[in-house]
Design an enzyme around this catalytic site. Structure first.
Site, PDB file in Angstrom:
ATOM      1  N   THR A 233      23.679 -10.238   7.546  1.00 43.12           N
ATOM      2  CA  THR A 233      24.879 -10.301   8.389  1.00 43.12           C
ATOM      3  C   THR A 233      24.495 -10.046   9.846  1.00 43.12           C
ATOM      4  O   THR A 233      25.349  -9.737  10.658  1.00 43.12           O
ATOM      5  CB  THR A 233      25.937  -9.251   7.957  1.00 43.12           C
ATOM      6  OG1 THR A 233      25.319  -7.961   7.965  1.00 43.12           O
ATOM      7  CG2 THR A 233      26.506  -9.543   6.593  1.00 43.12           C
ATOM      8  N   ARG A 235      21.516 -11.781  12.289  1.00 45.78           N
ATOM      9  CA  ARG A 235      21.317 -13.016  13.060  1.00 45.78           C
ATOM     10  C   ARG A 235      20.521 -13.989  12.210  1.00 45.78           C
ATOM     11  O   ARG A 235      19.558 -13.585  11.523  1.00 45.78           O
ATOM     12  CB  ARG A 235      20.566 -12.750  14.373  1.00 45.78           C
ATOM     13  CG  ARG A 235      21.393 -12.124  15.477  1.00 45.78           C
ATOM     14  CD  ARG A 235      22.485 -13.073  16.018  1.00 45.78           C
ATOM     15  NE  ARG A 235      23.278 -12.467  17.080  1.00 45.78           N
ATOM     16  CZ  ARG A 235      24.420 -11.807  16.898  1.00 45.78           C
ATOM     17  NH1 ARG A 235      24.923 -11.675  15.689  1.00 45.78           N
ATOM     18  NH2 ARG A 235      25.079 -11.318  17.930  1.00 45.78           N
ATOM     19  N   ASP A 259      25.990 -14.349   6.540  1.00 47.35           N
ATOM     20  CA  ASP A 259      27.127 -14.549   7.445  1.00 47.35           C
ATOM     21  C   ASP A 259      26.649 -15.230   8.716  1.00 47.35           C
ATOM     22  O   ASP A 259      27.442 -15.481   9.618  1.00 47.35           O
ATOM     23  CB  ASP A 259      27.748 -13.176   7.766  1.00 47.35           C
ATOM     24  CG  ASP A 259      29.026 -13.291   8.589  1.00 47.35           C
ATOM     25  OD1 ASP A 259      29.922 -14.048   8.164  1.00 47.35           O
ATOM     26  OD2 ASP A 259      29.120 -12.646   9.656  1.00 47.35           O
ATOM     27  N   GLU A 264      23.441 -22.117  13.447  1.00 53.22           N
ATOM     28  CA  GLU A 264      24.891 -22.008  13.306  1.00 53.22           C
ATOM     29  C   GLU A 264      25.671 -22.522  14.506  1.00 53.22           C
ATOM     30  O   GLU A 264      26.832 -22.903  14.376  1.00 53.22           O
ATOM     31  CB  GLU A 264      25.298 -20.555  12.996  1.00 53.22           C
ATOM     32  CG  GLU A 264      25.091 -19.586  14.136  1.00 53.22           C
ATOM     33  CD  GLU A 264      25.595 -18.184  13.787  1.00 53.22           C
ATOM     34  OE1 GLU A 264      25.190 -17.651  12.751  1.00 53.22           O
ATOM     35  OE2 GLU A 264      26.390 -17.625  14.565  1.00 53.22           O
ATOM     36  N   HIS A 296      29.999 -16.446  10.103  1.00 51.63           N
ATOM     37  CA  HIS A 296      29.971 -15.416  11.154  1.00 51.63           C
ATOM     38  C   HIS A 296      31.333 -14.713  11.292  1.00 51.63           C
ATOM     39  O   HIS A 296      31.890 -14.640  12.394  1.00 51.63           O
ATOM     40  CB  HIS A 296      29.529 -16.016  12.494  1.00 51.63           C
ATOM     41  CG  HIS A 296      28.773 -15.010  13.335  1.00 51.63           C
ATOM     42  ND1 HIS A 296      27.578 -15.296  13.952  1.00 51.63           N
ATOM     43  CD2 HIS A 296      29.052 -13.719  13.657  1.00 51.63           C
ATOM     44  CE1 HIS A 296      27.165 -14.223  14.611  1.00 51.63           C
ATOM     45  NE2 HIS A 296      28.039 -13.263  14.448  1.00 51.63           N
ATOM     46  N   ALA A 298      31.850 -11.535   9.842  1.00 49.56           N
ATOM     47  CA  ALA A 298      31.734 -10.120   9.476  1.00 49.56           C
ATOM     48  C   ALA A 298      32.472  -9.216  10.467  1.00 49.56           C
ATOM     49  O   ALA A 298      32.994  -8.173  10.094  1.00 49.56           O
ATOM     50  CB  ALA A 298      30.265  -9.715   9.366  1.00 49.56           C
ATOM     51  N   PHE A 299      32.543  -9.638  11.724  1.00 47.00           N
ATOM     52  CA  PHE A 299      33.178  -8.791  12.747  1.00 47.00           C
ATOM     53  C   PHE A 299      34.695  -8.870  12.709  1.00 47.00           C
ATOM     54  O   PHE A 299      35.377  -8.087  13.361  1.00 47.00           O
ATOM     55  CB  PHE A 299      32.710  -9.242  14.149  1.00 47.00           C
ATOM     56  CG  PHE A 299      33.363 -10.537  14.587  1.00 47.00           C
ATOM     57  CD1 PHE A 299      32.936 -11.748  14.087  1.00 47.00           C
ATOM     58  CD2 PHE A 299      34.443 -10.532  15.461  1.00 47.00           C
ATOM     59  CE1 PHE A 299      33.551 -12.933  14.457  1.00 47.00           C
ATOM     60  CE2 PHE A 299      35.074 -11.708  15.838  1.00 47.00           C
ATOM     61  CZ  PHE A 299      34.620 -12.911  15.326  1.00 47.00           C
TER      62      PHE A 299
HETATM   63  P1  NAD Z   1      21.918  -1.199  16.824  1.00 45.25           P
HETATM   64  O1  NAD Z   1      21.265  -1.475  18.141  1.00 45.25           O
HETATM   65  O2  NAD Z   1      22.821  -0.017  16.691  1.00 45.25           O
HETATM   66  O3  NAD Z   1      20.790  -1.096  15.668  1.00 45.25           O
HETATM   67  C1  NAD Z   1      19.695  -1.937  15.581  1.00 45.25           C
HETATM   68  C2  NAD Z   1      18.571  -1.146  14.928  1.00 45.25           C
HETATM   69  O4  NAD Z   1      17.458  -2.044  14.724  1.00 45.25           O
HETATM   70  C3  NAD Z   1      18.049   0.021  15.798  1.00 45.25           C
HETATM   71  O5  NAD Z   1      18.056   1.203  15.050  1.00 45.25           O
HETATM   72  C4  NAD Z   1      16.635  -0.420  16.180  1.00 45.25           C
HETATM   73  O6  NAD Z   1      15.722   0.685  16.312  1.00 45.25           O
HETATM   74  C5  NAD Z   1      16.269  -1.309  15.022  1.00 45.25           C
HETATM   75  N1  NAD Z   1      15.191  -2.245  15.334  1.00 45.25           N
HETATM   76  C6  NAD Z   1      14.986  -2.936  16.463  1.00 45.25           C
HETATM   77  N2  NAD Z   1      13.879  -3.692  16.351  1.00 45.25           N
HETATM   78  C7  NAD Z   1      13.376  -3.456  15.134  1.00 45.25           C
HETATM   79  C8  NAD Z   1      12.239  -3.956  14.428  1.00 45.25           C
HETATM   80  N3  NAD Z   1      11.386  -4.833  14.982  1.00 45.25           N
HETATM   81  N4  NAD Z   1      12.036  -3.521  13.169  1.00 45.25           N
HETATM   82  C9  NAD Z   1      12.874  -2.624  12.599  1.00 45.25           C
HETATM   83  N5  NAD Z   1      13.960  -2.109  13.226  1.00 45.25           N
HETATM   84  C10 NAD Z   1      14.198  -2.533  14.468  1.00 45.25           C
HETATM   85  O7  NAD Z   1      22.698  -2.558  16.456  1.00 45.25           O
HETATM   86  P2  NAD Z   1      23.940  -2.724  15.448  1.00 45.25           P
HETATM   87  O8  NAD Z   1      25.208  -2.475  16.186  1.00 45.25           O
HETATM   88  O9  NAD Z   1      23.655  -1.971  14.199  1.00 45.25           O
HETATM   89  O10 NAD Z   1      23.853  -4.300  15.163  1.00 45.25           O
HETATM   90  C11 NAD Z   1      22.754  -4.886  14.496  1.00 45.25           C
HETATM   91  C12 NAD Z   1      22.835  -6.384  14.626  1.00 45.25           C
HETATM   92  O11 NAD Z   1      23.970  -6.860  13.891  1.00 45.25           O
HETATM   93  C13 NAD Z   1      23.118  -6.900  16.055  1.00 45.25           C
HETATM   94  O12 NAD Z   1      21.918  -7.023  16.807  1.00 45.25           O
HETATM   95  C14 NAD Z   1      23.738  -8.231  15.810  1.00 45.25           C
HETATM   96  O13 NAD Z   1      22.743  -9.233  15.813  1.00 45.25           O
HETATM   97  C15 NAD Z   1      24.342  -8.127  14.406  1.00 45.25           C
HETATM   98  N6  NAD Z   1      25.818  -8.240  14.395  1.00 45.25           N
HETATM   99  C16 NAD Z   1      26.407  -9.174  13.601  1.00 45.25           C
HETATM  100  C17 NAD Z   1      27.784  -9.289  13.570  1.00 45.25           C
HETATM  101  C18 NAD Z   1      28.495 -10.301  12.685  1.00 45.25           C
HETATM  102  O14 NAD Z   1      29.686 -10.546  12.871  1.00 45.25           O
HETATM  103  N7  NAD Z   1      27.823 -10.898  11.708  1.00 45.25           N
HETATM  104  C19 NAD Z   1      28.572  -8.462  14.357  1.00 45.25           C
HETATM  105  C20 NAD Z   1      27.933  -7.495  15.148  1.00 45.25           C
HETATM  106  C21 NAD Z   1      26.560  -7.386  15.181  1.00 45.25           C
END
Ligand code: NAD
Length: 329
Positions: A233, A235, A259, A264, A296, A298-299
């Site tokens: 969910t 990217r 998602d 996409e 997409h 999930a949000f």
């Molecule tokens: P966040 O920044 O709170 O958490 C991301 C985590 O990934 C951090 O803890 C970071 O240390 C870790 N990270 C970064 N690079 C890494 C790597 N190479 N290996 C392992 N861990 C690594 O972000 P979040 O708010 O939890 O969101 C995560 C992702 O969810 C967003 O970047 C976005 O792409 C996706 N998202 C999707 C939707 C949707 O509707 N499907 C909505 C919001 C966000």
């Protein structure tokens, strides 16, 4: 009155932004088209553009926006892999986003994908509507005591871990920056190879960066438990789609719930039900009985839409007042 141009605007964006704008009084102009080179030149007499996940803010687009006097790129999402930040900096643009509008919205949808794939409620719904009350083919497994590997333990990963633990699942976690608060929760940090070899379900919650691009590829799939369920969910680019299709065909992957999808931007957020879809890869994915794709969404909860609209307009207001709020640099 400051003017904001919205791209990729949907009816629900208009509803929630108009509601929250009563507090701000900006001039809001909505465009259905996504922002890209084809439309950037039309952006005029505005202070900010407000964009979503599939608007492409490449260097040439940013250059045109800057020449048209636009100073703010306001992302109404958390991820920012679609913006050339170096170019934005170079052209003196501010970039702001909504870092945490509702981690629970995405985490709950993640569990919805798992439950649907596992207990096949989407198939049961259709069967019963056609008076087919047979159960063959609907066997699932208990989540209780199964192991879920969570890759990325930021806001969404942590919210998902709380939900998975509520189901009695064992949690293995991986993050380049482990969160100490998780250690007391019972989740166990480990490396990717253990996540791959031990997990019954793997859920991705890392952002898309060059180092996370295609982190699920032929090699990682080969290292997973046969029959693993993979959930994404986060990217689309985290998964090498061709490798996943091969893994589904060989039965190494038991189920896939996504998602997000690599290509996409050409498909999602549109009604293409009367069109011929040129993307053979998504059509192949859709054809598997053990693949569940949502576009997409999930949000997409009321709480998240309220938070997105309020925070985005407040970010822009702050920047117009010379104060940085939720900016990326
Ligand atoms: P966040 O920044 O709170 O958490 C991301 C985590 O990934 C951090 O803890 C970071 O240390 C870790 N990270 C970064 N690079 C890494 C790597 N190479 N290996 C392992 N861990 C690594 O972000 P979040 O708010 O939890 O969101 C995560 C992702 O969810 C967003 O970047 C976005 O792409 C996706 N998202 C999707 C939707 C949707 O509707 N499907 C909505 C919001 C966000």
């Amino acid at each position: 009155m400051a003017k904001i141009l919205f791209f990729s605007a949907k009816p629900y964006d208009k509803e929630y932004f108009d509601k929250h704008n009563q507090q701000f009084g900006f001039d809001l102009e909505y465009y259905e088209t996504h922002l890209g080179p084809h439309i950037a030149g039309a952006a005029q007499n505005a202070d900010a553009v407000c964009v979503f996940v599939n608007d492409t803010l490449t260097r040439p687009v940013i250059e045109v926006l800057s020449a048209r006097g636009i100073r703010i790129i306001a992302l109404r999402c958390a991820g920012y892999n679609n913006v050339d930040l170096e170019a934005a900096k170079e052209f003196g643009m501010e970039v702001c986003r909504v870092p945490a509008y509702s981690p629970e919205a995405v985490a709950e949808h993640t569990m919805a994908l798992i439950l649907t794939l596992n207990r096949k409620t989407h198939k049961a719904y259709n069967r019963v509507r056609e008076q087919n009350f047979a159960l063959s083919g609907l066997v699932g497994f208990n989540l209780h005591e199964k192991t879920v590997g969570v890759i990325g333990t930021g806001k969404i990963g942590k919210a998902f871990i709380r939900i998975a633990q509520g189901f009695g699942m064992k949690v293995l976690a991986y993050d380049t920056r482990p969160d100490p608060s998780l250690l007391t929760s019972g989740a166990v940090y480990t490396d990717l190879s253990e996540i791959f070899s031990q997990s019954d379900i793997i859920s991705l919650h890392v952002p898309l960066f060059p180092e996370t691009h295609h982190m699920i590829d032929a090699n990682s799939i080969a290292a997973m438990k046969p029959g693993v369920m993979i959930i994404n969910t986060s990217r689309g680019g985290l998964i090498d789609t061709a490798a996943v299709i091969a893994g589904l065909k060989s039965r190494q992957i038991g189920a896939l719930g996504v998602d997000v999808y690599e290509q996409e931007e050409k498909l999602f957020f549109r009604d293409l039900s009367s069109a011929i879809v040129d993307d053979d890869t998504i059509m192949r994915l859709v054809s598997f009985p053990n693949v569940l794709i949502t576009a997409h969404q999930a949000f997409l909860t009321q709480e998240a839409l309220d938070e997105i609209a309020g925070t985005t307009l407040s970010n822009i207001q702050s920047l117009l007042n010379g104060k940085k709020q939720n900016t990326l640099f």
